[in-house]
Scaffold this motif. Sequence first.
Motif, PDB file in Angstrom:
ATOM      1  N   ALA A   1       0.853  -1.187   0.000  1.00 42.10           N
ATOM      2  CA  ALA A   1       0.000   0.000   0.000  1.00 42.10           C
ATOM      3  C   ALA A   1       0.886   1.234   0.000  1.00 42.10           C
ATOM      4  N   SER A  48      -4.012   0.631  -1.927  1.00 46.41           N
ATOM      5  CA  SER A  48      -3.374  -0.677  -2.007  1.00 46.41           C
ATOM      6  C   SER A  48      -3.111  -1.000  -3.473  1.00 46.41           C
ATOM      7  N   GLU A  62      -2.913  -3.995  -6.046  1.00 49.06           N
ATOM      8  CA  GLU A  62      -3.367  -5.375  -6.096  1.00 49.06           C
ATOM      9  C   GLU A  62      -3.489  -5.871  -7.532  1.00 49.06           C
TER      10      GLU A  62
END
Length: 306
Positions: A160, A228, A230
Motif C-alpha cells: 500500500a 493498495s 493489487e
Amino acid sequence: RPRPPSSSTPGKEGEHCSNLAEVQLSEGLETIGNNTFYDCKALQQVIIPSRITKLGHGAFSYCSNLASVQLHHGLEIIEYRAFYECTALRNVTLPSSVTELGVWAFDGCTNLTEMILLGGKKLLNQGFLKRGLSSGRGVLNQQALHEMIGHGSALRDCPATNAFPHCPLTTLKISVPRALSERMERLPRECRLSIEQRVHDLRRLELTQDGNILTCFPLIRMPSDWNSVEDTNDETAESLHQVLKLISFHELKESSILIELAMWKSSLVKEGARADCRTSVPDPAKSLVMEYCGFTGFLEPSIEGA
C-alpha cells in the motif's frame, strides 16, 4: 535562469522565484535540497541529472506549471511532498534505481494519470517470469514493492502507498525486465508482431512505443489517503502468462535443433530428396529439450500415443 553551484546540496536559490521558467542543474550535484524550487510557478520542465540521488522534502512543491519531469537512472530517494501540488504533471516515469517514494510525494497532482515504474527486475517475481502460473507465485513482488512505497503500512496482504493522495491515478504500471524484452527482440519480425498484437488484446498489459511491455496493477482507494496495489482476480498474472507462453512457443518453433538434425541426416544421405531429410524427435528427447530450454510449465511436448 540560475544555475545551482556544484555542491552536494544546493541552497534555496529558486524558492519563491515565481518567474523562474527554466533551470539547468549541474552534473556535479548529488542532492536537490528541501524546498529548493518551492512555489516556482513559471517552471515548466526539469531534467534531473543522473548524478542526483535524492530529491528533498518539497523540492518542487507548488510548481503548478511543471508539466515535464525527466528522472534519470541514479535517483534513489524522492522525499515527502517532493512534487506537492504540481497540478500540470500528467505522467511520470520512475527509474529502476528509485528505492524510496516518500509520503505524499505526488499529493495534489490533480492531473497525474500515469505512473510507470521501470523496476520490473525487482518489483516482479522472477520465479513467475521463468515459469508463469506454474511457479505458484503471483506476478507482483509484494515485499519489494512494499519496501519502496510502503512507509510502515501495516497491511500484510498487499503493498500500500500514500504517495498519491488527491490524484486521479488509478493504475500503477511496472515494466517487465529487460531480459524478457530481449527475448522478444531476438525473434523474427512476424513472431514479434504476433506477440505485440496479443499484448494489445490482453487486459492489464500495455505495449510502449519502443516495444516494451508494461504490467498494470489497480490502485485501490482506502481510508486515510492510502492506496493498495493489487492484482485483482490475478488478471495481470493471467495475461502475462499468456505472453510468456507465446514467447516460449515462438522460441521453440524457431529453434535450430530440428534444422541441425535434418542437416546431419542430409549429410549422410546426400542423394536423397530434401523431404527425406526431415527427422522427428523421439518422445523422450522432446521432454528433455523442453526442460533444457526452460519451457517446462509453459508448453507441453506432443507425445505420440499420449
